[in-house]
Enzyme design. Structure first.
Site, PDB file in Angstrom:
ATOM      1  N   LEU A  37      10.975 -20.102  -3.873  1.00 42.43           N
ATOM      2  CA  LEU A  37       9.667 -19.966  -2.828  1.00 42.43           C
ATOM      3  C   LEU A  37       9.109 -20.080  -4.069  1.00 42.43           C
ATOM      4  O   LEU A  37       8.898 -20.066  -5.643  1.00 42.43           O
ATOM      5  CB  LEU A  37      10.489 -18.240  -3.607  1.00 42.43           C
ATOM      6  CG  LEU A  37       9.198 -17.284  -3.447  1.00 42.43           C
ATOM      7  CD1 LEU A  37       8.965 -17.301  -1.960  1.00 42.43           C
ATOM      8  CD2 LEU A  37       9.788 -15.869  -3.633  1.00 42.43           C
ATOM      9  N   ASP A  66       0.704  -1.021  -0.126  1.00 41.96           N
ATOM     10  CA  ASP A  66       0.422   0.337  -0.156  1.00 41.96           C
ATOM     11  C   ASP A  66       0.716   1.481   0.094  1.00 41.96           C
ATOM     12  O   ASP A  66       1.993   1.542   0.716  1.00 41.96           O
ATOM     13  CB  ASP A  66      -0.755  -0.057   0.667  1.00 41.96           C
ATOM     14  CG  ASP A  66      -2.090   1.038   0.970  1.00 41.96           C
ATOM     15  OD1 ASP A  66      -2.125   1.664   0.109  1.00 41.96           O
ATOM     16  OD2 ASP A  66      -2.707   1.679   2.363  1.00 41.96           O
ATOM     17  N   HIS A 101       3.362   3.999  -8.909  1.00 43.18           N
ATOM     18  CA  HIS A 101       3.248   1.739  -8.544  1.00 43.18           C
ATOM     19  C   HIS A 101       4.739   0.882  -9.456  1.00 43.18           C
ATOM     20  O   HIS A 101       5.200  -0.560  -9.308  1.00 43.18           O
ATOM     21  CB  HIS A 101       2.493   1.571  -9.804  1.00 43.18           C
ATOM     22  CG  HIS A 101       1.224   1.800  -9.085  1.00 43.18           C
ATOM     23  ND1 HIS A 101       0.458   0.926  -8.173  1.00 43.18           N
ATOM     24  CD2 HIS A 101       0.169   2.827  -9.235  1.00 43.18           C
ATOM     25  CE1 HIS A 101      -0.473   1.138  -7.912  1.00 43.18           C
ATOM     26  NE2 HIS A 101      -0.983   2.500  -9.053  1.00 43.18           N
TER      27      HIS A 101
END
Length: 323
Positions: free
Chosen positions: A210, A99, A116
């Protein structure tokens, strides 16, 4: 939540960013290195000329910053594990609500897309750190089901960026041994993107490094509802009886059944907001929460270490008491 190539000015308050970008860790003991993986998460709509025209400027600027710190060609000290963290106490599953991208851009007088893009760089760094520090699962909130209420032209642009990015990075996922899983209401995604996600999950399903879980068109409430619907159908069909319904059965029907570790040990939310925003509502029942004041593009290695230190200092009782 996130975007692709946008031009950035010199970074401010990146804290440990340059240090972590310079390191080239030896990951032979770990099956993924996670460099240059994350270019595929979408964000807000901007003209294509703003997306691709100055992508090289970002790389050049970062290189200049790096050379100003250690000098071109200087040897880099390799740090595999941060001092003060206990390897045996690392969380297996970390979830992140990313955020603050737009606020980061506004503070600098930049278009939202620049924030972004900076957020994508932070995510790429976090993926590398998770691999290096042997965290097994990283779940990121990329596109909320509420984001569908944005203007159609913006949503269409986000979906096209998502699709283009996955196509470009699939080879990296395979090479870096990363397993990709996407959770959310995929029925709302474009058909071509649905097929691409299915293919990507199939191609990477046996990767042992991962596991990156991307929550797209996701809602924690929807996740629980669809699990209940699935169980109800099984009861109706006589596959199970109502008394068979328990916590384990519900867990099997949640979308996080794609991972061996469906319950996050640690949730990180950036930008100082103190809420979970309809993310993994069932799965967060006993998750440790860490709220960072940094905006997501400023969240770097030092912030992640701080969150992990906080996590390791806590005692997890799961409703019990100290012995």
């Amino acid at each position: 939540m996130l975007s692709l190539q946008f031009s950035l000015p010199p970074f401010e308050n990146r804290r440990s960013r340059s240090k972590s970008k310079l390191a080239s860790p030896n990951l032979h003991d770990r099956s993924c290195s996670c460099r240059n993986v994350m270019h595929f998460l979408p964000s807000i709509s901007l003209p294509k000329s703003r997306i691709f025209a100055t992508a090289a400027d970002v790389v050049v600027e970062e290189k200049k910053r790096n050379e100003s710190v250690i000098g071109p060609g200087a040897p880099v000290k390799k740090e595999i594990f941060p001092a003060g963290l206990r390897r045996e106490s690392m969380p297996k599953h970390v979830a992140v609500v990313m955020d603050g991208n737009v606020r980061w851009a506004r503070k600098r007088g930049l278009p939202p897309g620049s924030g972004h893009e900076a957020g994508v760089r932070s995510l790429r760094e976090l993926i590398e750190l998770c691999c290096k520090w042997e965290i097994r699962v990283l779940t990121v909130f990329a596109f909320s089901s509420d984001n569908w209420f944005r203007p159609k032209v913006e949503v269409d642009f986000l979906m096209s960026l998502f699709e283009k990015g996955i196509k470009e990075e699939l080879e990296n996922f395979v090479r870096e041994n990363i397993r990709i899983s996407v959770i959310g209401d995929s029925s709302k995604l474009p058909k071509s993107l649905q097929k691409l996600i299915t293919d990507t999950e199939e191609i990477t399903k046996n990767n042992s490094g991962l596991q990156l879980i991307v929550a797209a068109s996701y809602s924690g409430q929807y996740d629980i509802v669809q699990a209940c619907q699935s169980i109800a159908h099984k009861v109706k069909d006589g596959v199970i009886q109502p008394e068979d319904i328990n916590k384990s059965l519900i867990e099997q029907e949640l979308e996080t059944n794609c991972t061996e570790f469906p319950y996050p040990d640690l949730l990180i939310r950036t930008s100082g907001e103190l809420r979970v925003s309809n993310f993994l509502l069932w799965q967060l029942a006993y998750t440790e929460l860490f709220f960072a004041r940094s905006l997501w593009p400023d969240f770097g290695e030092a912030d992640f270490v701080e969150a992990l230190h906080s996590y390791q200092q806590r005692q997890r009782h799961y409703g019990g008491r100290d012995p």
